[in-house]
Write a protein that holds these residues in place. Structure first.
Motif: not given
Length: 527
Positions: A287-289, A427-430, A495-498, A509-511
């Protein structure tokens, strides 16, 4: 076990994209997590003690014959997965996108925040030589070479690499050009891998300090790696890892369903929904990806008027956009980047659709019969769907949105300075990196053309503030400004899905994607 690369999955056309998706074509987003020592399957079911052995085959979209194992050129997801197998950084991003030590055992600054001492842990390259301060400085100076186009170059700009020095074998003193409170984020930046001093050739026999050692590489097809028994964080559970290229999402899911791979990266929401809970494979959602948004150019009509920007914020029905463009695989946004990340301003009221107020704002701005062109492209999942949905929402406020679809190959370059509003994702970054890379006057990937000297000054104030709580207060002030009148209409977080085979264990799965625990194949095992 056969070390010959598997050539069943040649590149089929579509490239994956990695951590800073709108910026200069550097797809942004990133990675699937594998937590250290976890007993969970990809689907979250306990399965006892990790087991040693086997080869895991992971399918990624790739870059064709031009692919390289040079970690400083990592751009696509496949590049980064290979780089993380072979190399390490001084730090990486945790689940909240704060920096966590990796090859660095720790760091500390002087009172002025312009000189940082970094201590290295005891670690070795695959050839047995220790990782030293000289290797660190060589790697950073290589990245910063003005004659080369390495992705981490801009992030390293605050460092005065000529003045920085190796104090001893395991201590580096970094001299900075200005106070930088978030200096650890630089150590964790995408692509800032540490290579041996003098290394220039990486495709024949690359030597890193990562959890796997090189076996073979066929660009655009396959890379094979073998466990590094001497890895500083502990040897991988797997004997071997093979990363194969399957550019089309259909090829990746079919290879997974057919037992030709055990891990399939970057699946779309429809695929995830079709296979989740059916028993054949496990679907993993991070999530949040990925921030999903529209970027408005704040320096040109009609979006140079903050009333028009606010009207567009109020036109968006975020729930409908998430449901329609992401097939429900995500959550609504609030016109700010970084939901759930360190320093995120979660106390601001959630913006809701308000067509009446939107119409009133447009009338005040003299834009009742506004017509705009929304640039989009099938370059990213959900882009064209979101554009169509927003077009219909805008029509209810009397705004005509003309959707224009651009080239996948040149989209990110085209929208950086062209047009007035476009589909955008990241995508994610600070959050600090989002500010510095996209929202300062001198930012090179400023897609909204947000350029305000007082905003720049707030960023510098934050970077000069030692106390973390006080620094966070400055960041929240910056976010309140962006929430009120910024150029990013952030409608959702995807969400990013794999997908994994049912015997794959250890996938965290939490990150969010792009954090430390993405592509941690050293923490995965086969049951």
């Amino acid at each position: 076990m056969n070390d010959t690369p598997d050539h069943r999955f040649p590149g089929l056309g579509r490239r994956g994209f990695l951590a800073v998706s709108g910026a200069a074509g550097l797809g942004a987003l990133a990675l699937t997590g594998c937590g250290a020592g976890t007993d969970t399957t990809a689907g979250g079911k306990g399965d006892g003690k990790p087991q040693r052995g086997g080869r895991l085959r992971a399918a990624f979209a790739g870059g064709g014959a031009s692919e390289t194992l040079d970690p400083h050129l990592s751009n696509l997801f496949a590049d980064v997965a290979r780089a993380k197998a072979l190399f390490d950084k001084l730090a990486d991003y945790g689940s909240d996108l704060s920096a966590e030590p990796r090859l660095a055992s720790g760091w500390e600054s002087n009172a002025g925040l312009d000189r940082w001492t970094v201590r290295l842990r005891k670690a070795a390259f695959h050839d047995g030589k220790p990782v030293t301060g000289k290797d660190v400085l060589y790697s950073y100076r290589r990245i910063a070479d003005p004659k080369k186009a390495f992705r981490a170059k801009a992030s390293l700009e605050p460092i005065d690499l000529k003045a920085s020095r190796a104090v001893d074998e395991r201590t580096v003193e970094f001299v900075l050009k200005r106070p930088t409170a978030e200096f650890p984020n630089i150590l964790a930046t995408f692509g800032a891998y540490i290579v041996p001093e003098g290394a220039e050739e990486f495709d024949e026999q690359p030597v890193g300090s990562g959890p796997f050692r090189f076996v073979s590489f066929a660009p655009g097809r396959s890379a094979v790696f073998r466990r590094n028994p001497d890895y500083w964080e502990g040897a991988p559970h797997l004997d071997e890892l093979e990363i194969v290229v399957a550019n089309e999402e259909s090829a990746r899911i079919n290879a997974l369903l057919g037992g030709q791979v055990e891990y399939a990266h970057e699946l779309n929401p429809t695929t995830g929904r079709a296979h989740e809970g059916r028993g054949r494979i496990e679907i993993v959602r991070l999530s949040n990806s990925a921030m999903q948004s529209f970027a408005m150019k704040t320096d040109r009509k009609p979006f140079d008027d903050p009333r028009v920007r606010e009207a567009f914020f109020l036109i968006a029905d975020r729930k409908e956009l998430v449901a329609g463009a992401l097939s429900g695989a995500g959550e609504i946004g609030n016109d700010l980047f970084g939901k759930g990340y360190e320093y995120y301003a979660d106390g601001l009221p959630q913006r809701e659709q308000d067509l009446g107020r939107a119409k009133a704002l447009l009338k005040k701005a003299g834009a009742e019969d506004l017509t705009v062109t929304l640039d989009t492209s099938p370059v990213a999942a959900g882009f064209t769907e979101a554009a169509s949905i927003f077009r219909d929402q805008a029509a209810e406020a009397g705004v005509e949105v003309r959707v224009k679809s651009g080239s996948k190959d040149s989209y990110w370059r085209d929208i950086l300075d062209g047009g007035t509003i476009c589909s955008y994702r990241s995508g994610a970054m600070p959050i600090e990196a989002h500010f510095s890379q996209r929202l300062l006057t001198g930012s090179t990937t400023n897609a909204t053309h947000w350029r305000h000297k007082d905003f720049d000054a707030l960023y510098q104030q934050a970077q000069s503030t030692r106390d973390k709580k006080a620094r966070g207060a400055v960041y929240r002030r910056m976010q309140r400004r962006l929430h009120a009148e910024g150029g990013f209409l952030v409608w959702g977080f995807a969400d990013w899905i794999l997908g994994t085979a049912r015997n794959v264990r250890g996938v965290e799965t939490d990150a969010p994607a792009n954090s430390l625990d993405w592509a941690r194949f050293d923490k995965v095992w086969l049951a």
